[in-house]
Scaffold this motif. Structure first.
Motif, short mmCIF file in Angstrom:
data_model
loop_
_atom_site.label_atom_id
_atom_site.label_comp_id
_atom_site.label_asym_id
_atom_site.label_seq_id
_atom_site.Cartn_x
_atom_site.Cartn_y
_atom_site.Cartn_z
N PHE A 367 1.03 -1.44 0.07
CA PHE A 367 -0.07 -0.10 0.02
C PHE A 367 1.09 1.54 0.01
N ALA A 368 2.08 1.19 0.77
CA ALA A 368 2.78 2.42 0.82
C ALA A 368 3.33 2.54 -0.39
N ILE A 369 4.02 1.60 -1.17
CA ILE A 369 4.44 1.70 -2.50
C ILE A 369 3.70 2.17 -3.37
N LEU A 370 2.24 1.71 -3.54
CA LEU A 370 1.20 2.27 -4.36
C LEU A 370 0.75 3.71 -4.11
N LEU A 371 0.97 4.02 -2.92
CA LEU A 371 0.59 5.44 -2.32
C LEU A 371 1.55 6.43 -3.13
N MET A 372 2.90 6.01 -2.97
CA MET A 372 3.99 6.73 -3.42
C MET A 372 3.73 6.90 -5.05
N ALA A 373 3.55 5.70 -5.57
CA ALA A 373 3.57 5.86 -7.10
C ALA A 373 2.26 6.60 -7.57
N VAL A 374 1.23 6.61 -6.78
CA VAL A 374 -0.01 7.26 -7.20
C VAL A 374 0.34 8.96 -7.17
N VAL A 375 0.74 9.25 -5.82
CA VAL A 375 1.19 10.63 -5.61
C VAL A 375 2.17 11.01 -6.55
N CYS A 376 3.36 10.50 -7.09
CA CYS A 376 4.21 10.94 -7.92
C CYS A 376 3.72 11.12 -8.98
N VAL A 377 2.67 10.16 -9.79
CA VAL A 377 2.41 9.97 -11.01
C VAL A 377 1.09 11.12 -11.16
N SER A 378 0.42 11.41 -10.15
CA SER A 378 -0.45 12.49 -10.14
C SER A 378 0.23 13.97 -10.16
N LEU A 379 1.17 14.11 -9.28
CA LEU A 379 1.89 15.20 -9.37
C LEU A 379 2.60 15.62 -10.85
N TYR A 380 2.91 14.50 -11.51
CA TYR A 380 3.75 14.36 -12.97
C TYR A 380 2.61 14.93 -13.56
N PHE A 381 1.67 14.43 -13.81
CA PHE A 381 0.58 14.85 -14.74
C PHE A 381 0.20 16.45 -14.48
N ILE A 382 -0.09 16.60 -13.32
CA ILE A 382 -0.36 18.16 -12.89
C ILE A 382 0.71 19.14 -13.44
N PHE A 383 1.96 19.01 -13.12
CA PHE A 383 2.94 19.93 -13.42
C PHE A 383 3.24 19.78 -14.97
N LYS A 384 2.80 18.61 -15.66
CA LYS A 384 2.92 18.65 -17.13
C LYS A 384 1.99 19.24 -17.76
N ARG A 385 0.65 19.16 -17.25
CA ARG A 385 -0.49 20.07 -17.55
C ARG A 385 -0.44 21.53 -17.70
N ARG A 386 0.56 21.94 -16.78
CA ARG A 386 0.75 23.43 -16.56
C ARG A 386 1.72 23.60 -17.33
N ASP A 387 2.50 22.89 -17.92
CA ASP A 387 3.81 22.99 -18.83
C ASP A 387 5.03 23.57 -17.80
N TRP A 388 5.18 22.91 -16.65
CA TRP A 388 6.12 23.01 -15.75
C TRP A 388 7.02 21.83 -15.99
N LEU A 389 6.69 20.88 -16.81
CA LEU A 389 7.78 19.83 -17.38
C LEU A 389 7.57 19.54 -18.70
#
Length: 389
Positions: A367-389
């Motif tokens: 669960f901890a590993i899945l939680l880390m992955a979900v948070v990282c992927v979510s942040l990645y898509f959020i920043f990508k959508r805002r053209d930060w990445l």
């Protein structure tokens, strides 16, 4: 001009075109020391002249007859020469010397005050039968590339000419020498000396005009080259042109005033032509100075425009650099946030407390590993959508 004693009138053939040949030589005379330089055939003074006296001489029928060593000797010998003319040249004279001249030649106190104080604007004033003329000479100094201005006061009376210099320029030794080489002209009296001095001052403006024109050409090159010091040079040259304009403009009206008195004072016909030529030269010089001022004003405007454009380009470059830097900071911050999320989860679950919920849960690690992955992927898509990445 001035009412002068009767003098033998030279023949027209003897003086035809001689004045222009003498006062405008094809080659400039060699420089002479700033001291007394009598003509070769003239008697040498027994003692050096007093301080302030550059040269004093007495003339009769256009020929030097005496070279007094002091003002007192000059006064005495002039009284002994009823048909003579005294030409006294002074440089930065003392008050006592000017007062002595004023007492001998009945110089007006206002003219004397101007000669003592100096720093006068060019002007022409008549006090009885004496003319008082203030001239501003100019010379171009090659080394510092600047214009040096001098001041000359001239008293012209029935049988005397007094020149008072308050600076190195103009050097009148050449004028005196050329007139002495042409006695037919010098015998015309103080008027001839005054006109020769006017011509020397106006001719001295020619190299100044040439030097300033060269400076303006150099400034134009420096402006488009982007020299940062050019603005200061434009300003300094503009100030010199203001001073030059003050020296030349009044001369135009002064010469016209002299020409207006031709008939009244019986000015020699050759001198009339000469004065008209000097007036033409000074008018041309005055127009050139006006054009220089306008050219410098235009160059200053162009330089200001170019400087503004350069500053705008630099500000644009800085803004673009700042924008690129902000983009890099955004990327770094985004990746830092993504990496911070699993670190936060791992840190919480890494604490050694027995009472923590889900501490002994069998699915806690996945669960901890899945939680880390979900948070990282979510942040990645959020920043990508805002053209930060």
């Amino acid at each position: 001009m001035t009412e002068r004693r009767a003098r033998p009138d030279p023949t027209a053939n003897a003086r035809k075109h001689t004045w222009r040949r003498v006062t405008r030589p094809t080659a400039p005379p060699p420089p002479t020391p700033h001291s007394q330089q009598p003509a070769p055939d003239a008697p040498q003074p027994p003692n050096p002249p007093a301080a302030g006296i550059v040269e004093a001489a007495l003339y009769r029928d256009g020929v030097r007859v005496a070279t007094p060593a002091s003002l007192a000797d000059t006064f005495r010998e002039l009284r002994e020469q009823p048909d003579g003319m005294a030409w006294i040249g002074l440089a930065r004279p003392t008050e006592a010397e000017l007062l002595s001249l004023a007492a001998e030649f009945d110089l007006h106190e206002l003219a004397l005050e101007d000669a003592l104080e100096a720093h006068q604007r060019p002007k022409l004033e008549r006090y009885g039968d004496t003319l008082f003329v203030v001239l501003r000479a100019a010379r171009y100094l090659d080394a510092p590339e600047e214009v040096d201005f001098g001041e000359l006061h001239v008293f012209v009376g029935p049988d005397f000419v007094i020149t008072v210099r308050h600076s190195a320029a103009p050097d009148l030794s050449g004028v005196r020498r050329r007139l002495e080489e042409t006695p037919d002209l010098l015998k015309l009296g103080p008027e001839a000396v005054l006109y020769a001095i006017l011509d020397a001052v106006v001719d001295g403006y020619v190299p100044v005009v040439a030097g300033v024109q060269n400076d303006i050409d150099e400034i134009e090159t420096e402006v488009f080259r982007g020299d940062p010091e050019v603005s200061r040079r434009i300003y300094e040259l503009s100030r010199e042109m203001v001073e030059f304009q003050r020296a030349t403009r009044p001369l135009v009206s002064m010469l016209h005033s002299l020409m207006a008195g031709f008939a009244k004072y019986g000015t020699d016909e050759e001198l009339q032509r000469y004065l008209r030529d000097v007036a033409d030269h000074v008018t041309h010089t005055s127009e050139r100075v006006d054009s220089f001022r306008q050219a410098l004003a235009d160059i200053l405007t162009v330089n200001a425009t170019l400087v503004t454009q350069q500053q705008n380009a630099e500000m644009r470059a800085l803004a673009e650099a700042g924008f690129e830097q902000n983009e890099e900071i955004k990327k770094i911050s985004s990746w830092a946030a993504i990496l911070f999320a699993p670190t936060l989860v791992g840190t919480i679950y890494g604490m050694n407390f027995e009472t923590m919920p889900e501490l002994k849960w069998a699915a806690g690690y996945p669960f901890a590993i899945l939680l880390m992955a979900v948070v990282c992927v979510s942040l990645y898509f959020i920043f990508k959508r805002r053209d930060w990445l």
